[in-house]
Write an enzyme that holds these catalytic residues in place. Structure first.
Site, mmCIF file in Angstrom:
data_model
loop_
_atom_site.group_PDB
_atom_site.id
_atom_site.type_symbol
_atom_site.label_atom_id
_atom_site.label_comp_id
_atom_site.label_asym_id
_atom_site.label_seq_id
_atom_site.Cartn_x
_atom_site.Cartn_y
_atom_site.Cartn_z
ATOM 1 N N GLU A 55 0.232 -68.545 11.622
ATOM 2 C CA GLU A 55 -0.418 -67.848 12.562
ATOM 3 C C GLU A 55 -1.402 -66.945 12.022
ATOM 4 O O GLU A 55 -1.680 -65.612 11.972
ATOM 5 C CB GLU A 55 0.884 -66.757 12.166
ATOM 6 C CG GLU A 55 2.031 -67.438 13.632
ATOM 7 C CD GLU A 55 3.214 -66.350 13.467
ATOM 8 O OE1 GLU A 55 3.777 -65.745 12.284
ATOM 9 O OE2 GLU A 55 3.938 -66.966 14.023
ATOM 10 N N GLU B 19 8.282 -72.995 15.521
ATOM 11 C CA GLU B 19 8.887 -72.064 15.347
ATOM 12 C C GLU B 19 10.009 -71.600 16.335
ATOM 13 O O GLU B 19 8.988 -70.534 17.320
ATOM 14 C CB GLU B 19 9.149 -71.552 14.242
ATOM 15 C CG GLU B 19 7.883 -72.060 13.188
ATOM 16 C CD GLU B 19 7.311 -70.742 12.142
ATOM 17 O OE1 GLU B 19 7.149 -69.534 12.531
ATOM 18 O OE2 GLU B 19 6.674 -71.296 11.511
#
Length: 393
Positions: free
Chosen positions: A31, A178
């Site tokens: 991220e 995720e």
């Protein structure tokens, strides 16, 4: 510390020699384009992706192992005046970088990796409809070109599909790197919600290959996470330490049927776990001078994990004495139950009576394994060595 640079082929062989034979993807960061990072990694992520994929290609494994960048869902969205999945585009401030990354992934037949967390929608907006975070249907679904979206997972995923389509890559493979639900640390983070979101709703959906309205069929999804992390940064929120489907001691938190058949069974927990003696640290009942209690609680929580005491968390209902005892015990356990770790300037005492409450567990630490620590260090070093070699090419 100097790092010896190995040729990519030697790194791959080193991984195989250590039993790592089934690698499908290499994650480049995690991220990196979060808005909270203030563009810290905007100009370095794409070059790193290129270096790693090129290294994999040079090692002769580029056809089977792909480099990809796990991204947060905040890299795309729909305009406020038309908040529907079909209007999805990438953020304007990183549109150039996202175009480069998507083109490179396509050239190397690598997937786009996205992390989707319905929980974070609730956490970020107290007015977000709770039922929309799950898969049970909603009273007011979002209608988009005749398609009804009844959960945020599908809507989020299809917003990404639309953003990729806008760049000319509407058929690019997408994997969910995720997805999960924390079990503590927030009013919406609890075992019931986590069990409902994962084992009782998401897994049956995945097992049935239902996909999403714009991508029906199989979706490759990875659950996050395996185990709780009591030292993880809580800058985003106290819940960050409670994503595990297993507790700190390797025992499952709730029933979960990975087949998606919704059978009431638990995953196999860690075997032969050894715990420290049944001793707890608590606030002395006869403590009189409480003038230093606050600073001692702060000290205990600074060097242990007190996130369960937060608003809406599992131990939020304790009284002042209970809060102090919880903090003292967490520090006592983290320190391996050393005698001096349960003193706190005479405010604490060790007890052999379990001081847990009905909704608040006062845990006992597990015995540390020196051999396990040694093996872990070797794996960590190997991973660090691998990353160093890839990034330096």
């Amino acid at each position: 510390m100097a790092i010896n640079k190995l040729p990519p082929k030697d790194v791959v062989q080193l991984l195989k020699d250590n039993g790592i034979n089934k690698v499908k993807y290499v994650a480049v960061g995690n991220e990196p384009f979060l808005t909270s990072y203030n563009n810290s990694f905007v100009n370095t992520t794409f070059p790193a992706l290129q270096n790693i994929q090129n290294a994999l290609n040079e090692a002769g494994v580029g056809d089977s192992i792909k480099a990809t960048v796990p991204l947060n869902a905040d890299v795309y969205g729909s305009p406020t005046e038309n908040p529907v999945p079909s209007a999805g585009t990438f953020r304007t401030d990183i549109s150039g970088q996202m175009t480069q990354i998507v083109q490179f992934l396509s050239q190397n037949k690598a997937p786009f990796t996205i992390n989707i967390y319905p929980f974070l929608s609730l956490y970020a907006n107290e007015h977000f409809p709770v039922d929309y975070a799950f898969f049970d249907g909603v009273t007011n679904p979002i209608t988009d070109n005749g398609i009804q979206y009844e959960n945020v997972f599908d809507a989020n995923f299809d917003t990404l599909v639309s953003a990729l389509k806008a760049l000319g890559f509407g058929d690019m493979t997408i994997i969910v790197g995720e997805v999960g639900w924390p079990t503590d640390g927030d009013k919406n983070a609890n075992i019931n919600y986590a069990a409902t979101e994962g084992g009782r709703r998401l897994l049956p959906k995945l097992a049935g290959n239902k996909g999403t309205p714009l991508r029906p069929g199989y979706i490759e999804v990875y659950l996050f996470g395996l185990i709780d992390e009591d030292a993880k940064s809580i800058a985003p929120g106290n819940f960050e330490r409670h994503w595990g489907i297993f507790r700190y001691d390797g025992q499952p938190k709730f029933s979960m049927d990975l087949s998606g058949q919704q059978l009431d069974k638990y995953l196999v927990g860690a075997q032969n776990v050894q715990y420290l003696p049944k001793k707890w640290c608590m606030l002395r009942q006869d403590a009189r001078d409480l003038s230093k209690l606050a600073e001692n609680i702060n000290f205990a929580c600074t060097f242990s994990d007190c996130t369960a005491l937060g608003y809406g968390s599992s131990c939020n209902g304790l009284d002042a004495n209970g809060n102090a005892s919880y903090a003292f015990n967490m520090y006592f356990q983290v320190q391996g139950q050393r005698d001096l770790s349960c003193n706190f300037e005479g405010l604490a005492v060790v007890t052999d009576q379990n001081i847990s409450q009905p909704n608040c567990n006062f845990p006992i630490q597990i015995v540390a394994s020196s051999s396990s620590s040694s093996k872990l260090s070797q794996v960590v070093y190997l991973a660090f060595l691998t990353a160093s070699v890839f990034l330096s090419i």
